[in-house]
Enzyme design. Structure first.
Site, PDB file in Angstrom:
ATOM      1  N   HIS A  82       0.841  -1.204   0.000  1.00 50.49           N
ATOM      2  CA  HIS A  82       0.000   0.000   0.000  1.00 50.49           C
ATOM      3  C   HIS A  82       0.871   1.247   0.000  1.00 50.49           C
ATOM      4  O   HIS A  82       1.817   1.344   0.754  1.00 50.49           O
ATOM      5  CB  HIS A  82      -0.899   0.015   1.245  1.00 50.49           C
ATOM      6  CG  HIS A  82      -1.918   1.113   1.222  1.00 50.49           C
ATOM      7  ND1 HIS A  82      -3.141   0.976   0.613  1.00 50.49           N
ATOM      8  CD2 HIS A  82      -1.888   2.374   1.710  1.00 50.49           C
ATOM      9  CE1 HIS A  82      -3.820   2.110   0.738  1.00 50.49           C
ATOM     10  NE2 HIS A  82      -3.079   2.973   1.397  1.00 50.49           N
ATOM     11  N   ASP A 161     -14.807   3.627   6.645  1.00 47.38           N
ATOM     12  CA  ASP A 161     -13.702   4.442   6.107  1.00 47.38           C
ATOM     13  C   ASP A 161     -14.186   5.273   4.924  1.00 47.38           C
ATOM     14  O   ASP A 161     -13.841   6.443   4.788  1.00 47.38           O
ATOM     15  CB  ASP A 161     -12.523   3.555   5.687  1.00 47.38           C
ATOM     16  CG  ASP A 161     -11.418   4.416   5.064  1.00 47.38           C
ATOM     17  OD1 ASP A 161     -10.856   5.254   5.790  1.00 47.38           O
ATOM     18  OD2 ASP A 161     -11.154   4.282   3.861  1.00 47.38           O
ATOM     19  N   ARG A 168     -13.497  13.673   5.692  1.00 41.86           N
ATOM     20  CA  ARG A 168     -12.155  14.227   5.967  1.00 41.86           C
ATOM     21  C   ARG A 168     -11.667  15.046   4.781  1.00 41.86           C
ATOM     22  O   ARG A 168     -11.029  16.088   4.950  1.00 41.86           O
ATOM     23  CB  ARG A 168     -11.158  13.084   6.229  1.00 41.86           C
ATOM     24  CG  ARG A 168     -11.307  12.465   7.594  1.00 41.86           C
ATOM     25  CD  ARG A 168     -10.463  11.208   7.706  1.00 41.86           C
ATOM     26  NE  ARG A 168      -9.065  11.443   7.421  1.00 41.86           N
ATOM     27  CZ  ARG A 168      -8.228  10.532   6.916  1.00 41.86           C
ATOM     28  NH1 ARG A 168      -8.647   9.315   6.641  1.00 41.86           N
ATOM     29  NH2 ARG A 168      -6.974  10.820   6.704  1.00 41.86           N
ATOM     30  N   SER A 183      -7.402   4.349   8.770  1.00 41.58           N
ATOM     31  CA  SER A 183      -8.030   4.232   7.456  1.00 41.58           C
ATOM     32  C   SER A 183      -7.296   3.182   6.611  1.00 41.58           C
ATOM     33  O   SER A 183      -7.908   2.271   6.031  1.00 41.58           O
ATOM     34  CB  SER A 183      -7.985   5.615   6.781  1.00 41.58           C
ATOM     35  OG  SER A 183      -8.140   5.526   5.398  1.00 41.58           O
ATOM     36  N   LYS A 187      -8.459  -1.142   5.999  1.00 43.91           N
ATOM     37  CA  LYS A 187      -8.671  -1.677   4.636  1.00 43.91           C
ATOM     38  C   LYS A 187      -7.692  -2.808   4.334  1.00 43.91           C
ATOM     39  O   LYS A 187      -8.058  -3.810   3.714  1.00 43.91           O
ATOM     40  CB  LYS A 187      -8.514  -0.559   3.604  1.00 43.91           C
ATOM     41  CG  LYS A 187      -9.719   0.376   3.570  1.00 43.91           C
ATOM     42  CD  LYS A 187      -9.532   1.512   2.580  1.00 43.91           C
ATOM     43  CE  LYS A 187      -8.466   2.458   3.022  1.00 43.91           C
ATOM     44  NZ  LYS A 187      -8.479   3.793   2.496  1.00 43.91           N
TER      45      LYS A 187
HETATM   46  N1  URA Z   1      -4.816   6.547   2.122  1.00 42.36           N
HETATM   47  C1  URA Z   1      -5.867   6.029   2.781  1.00 42.36           C
HETATM   48  O1  URA Z   1      -6.352   4.962   2.426  1.00 42.36           O
HETATM   49  N2  URA Z   1      -6.361   6.685   3.826  1.00 42.36           N
HETATM   50  C2  URA Z   1      -5.848   7.853   4.271  1.00 42.36           C
HETATM   51  O2  URA Z   1      -6.335   8.381   5.231  1.00 42.36           O
HETATM   52  C3  URA Z   1      -4.755   8.392   3.566  1.00 42.36           C
HETATM   53  C4  URA Z   1      -4.241   7.708   2.492  1.00 42.36           C
END
Ligand code: URA
Length: 423
Positions: A82, A161, A168, A183, A187
């Protein structure tokens, strides 16, 4: 319990209990907690931060808000990757097939871009007919058949999220370590991989602007992973300059293909090999040097490229049909010297104005537009040399892009790619 007391407690730097966080998140999903109340709580968190335990609890509550993917029917250690988001970041398109070609299964759920940062799914959709949405059964079957699948996150993966992120994005609360960590990790854990490599970007083109904050973010994400039994490695990487030489969806896919073909920009190629090596090392439990050799071999013998082609075919895409805008404009240097700076945000915002990205979730992407850099930092430049090309649908004025470049008499120290590796 009452949401106003919870907001007030965080405003006064209090530590929220599991039940208080759950009340706020579940209430927000069920519409009992209003947008303005959640915004206020998010701002209190962004300002006063959270303890490790609060962050673990927030992650768990978000994770439990939706489906979790079960990858246990895929053999081997599944490794995910990620990026915290950058400009010109097509790394996944290169490393996922390279790593898969080394025998590490890649069952990847990716996101779309938002703001000035790009998303892997938008890029893949520049390939004609590429399906980014397939059923869970098809997803698992494809990974078992060819070792790789890249799909968009299913609708019910961490819905908390999705809703909180959208809020946000419009309330100035994206750049908060507890909110980013929960967040991302909710995921990643919901997506079911056993191990995770995090590319934590730092610099002007990233959410984290300094290395100290990037380190804090990495450390908390590693701790969250440990709490959920997942090994996490974080690489803190430079996002002060664009990654590679393209920005824009179809252009980035073409650059990823060139890179897998051994014709990529040198720094970007090295970056992809290092990320791949960490994924292979934890996936195959081998030393990092051996993993780097393996990734390099798969790049040189084109097995990574073949795996990418297999992936595109399996998901219905036509690799020979990646369309670009016909109109190609050129920005020529008015000065000679050395390029000592290229501002990624200025380029990304311009590319987004052309249609390469969204400013609102509903915006429709134009995959065909974008920018190719013809020079990189520390290159020498002469008057009338091409700095970049813009692919766009209409004749537009591109002179504002001069502001993205600094040209000086002397060059600068070599640009670092990776600042730190945290396990
Ligand atoms: N990527 C994400 O998935 N969430 C965030 O808050 C920032 C970057």
């Amino acid at each position: 319990m009452n949401i106003i007391d919870i907001i007030t407690k965080k405003k006064n730097k209090g530590v929220l209990s599991y039940n208080e966080i759950k009340y706020a998140v579940d209430g927000f999903l069920s519409l009992e907690v209003k947008d303005y109340q959640m915004s206020s709580l998010l701002m209190a968190i962004a300002i006063n931060s959270m303890s490790d335990e609060e962050i673990f609890n927030l992650t768990k509550i978000m994770l439990d808000s939706g489906d979790k993917i079960d990858l246990s029917s895929i053999d081997g250690i599944k490794v995910d990757k990620h990026s915290t988001g950058g400009v010109g970041d097509k790394t996944t398109l290169v490393v996922a097939p390279l790593v898969a070609s080394c025998g590490v299964p890649i069952a990847k759920m990716s996101g779309r871009g938002l703001g000035f940062t790009g998303g892997t799914i938008d890029k893949l959709e520049s390939i004609k007919n590429f399906k980014t949405s397939i059923t869970n059964e098809e997803f698992i079957k494809q990974v078992n058949n060819i070792g790789i699948a890249i799909v968009s996150q299913s609708g019910n993966l961490v819905p908390a999220d999705k809703k909180i992120y959208a809020l946000r994005d419009v309330t100035g609360t994206t750049e908060s370590i507890p909110l980013i960590a929960s967040s991302i990790m909710s995921k990643k854990i919901a997506s079911g991989a056993d191990k995770i490599v995090l590319d934590v970007k730092v610099g002007r083109g990233a959410f984290m602007k300094n290395i100290e904050d990037a380190r804090k973010l990495s450390e908390i994400m590693i701790k969250i992973g440990k709490n959920f039994g997942k090994e996490v490695v974080a690489l803190i990487t430079n996002m002060d300059y664009p990654l590679g030489n393209t920005i824009g969806n179809a252009l980035e896919v073409k650059e990823a293909i060139d890179t897998l073909n051994g014709k990529g920009e040198e720094r970007f190629t090295r970056f992809c090999l290092i990320i791949s090596a960490y994924m292979i090392s934890i996936g195959k439990q081998i030393p990092i040097e051996d993993a780097l050799d393996m990734a390099t071999e798969k790049l040189n013998n084109k097995e990574g490229l073949n795996k990418f082609n297999e992936l595109v075919k399996a998901q219905g895409g036509d690799i020979n049909n990646i369309e670009m805008s016909n109109n190609k404009l050129e920005l020529k240097s008015k000065k000679s010297g050395y390029i000592t700076d290229i501002n990624p945000v200025k380029l990304a915002k311009f590319a987004n104005l052309l249609g390469a990205g969204r400013s609102k979730k509903e915006d429709i992407i134009n995959h065909k537009v974008g920018i190719i850099l013809n020079k990189k930092v520390n290159d020498e430049v002469k008057i009338d040399d091409t700095l970049l090309y813009v692919f766009c649908d209409n004749d537009i004025d591109i002179d504002e892009l001069y502001d993205a470049f600094t040209i000086s008499e002397n060059n600068i120290d070599e640009v670092r790619i990776i600042y730190d590796i945290i396990r």
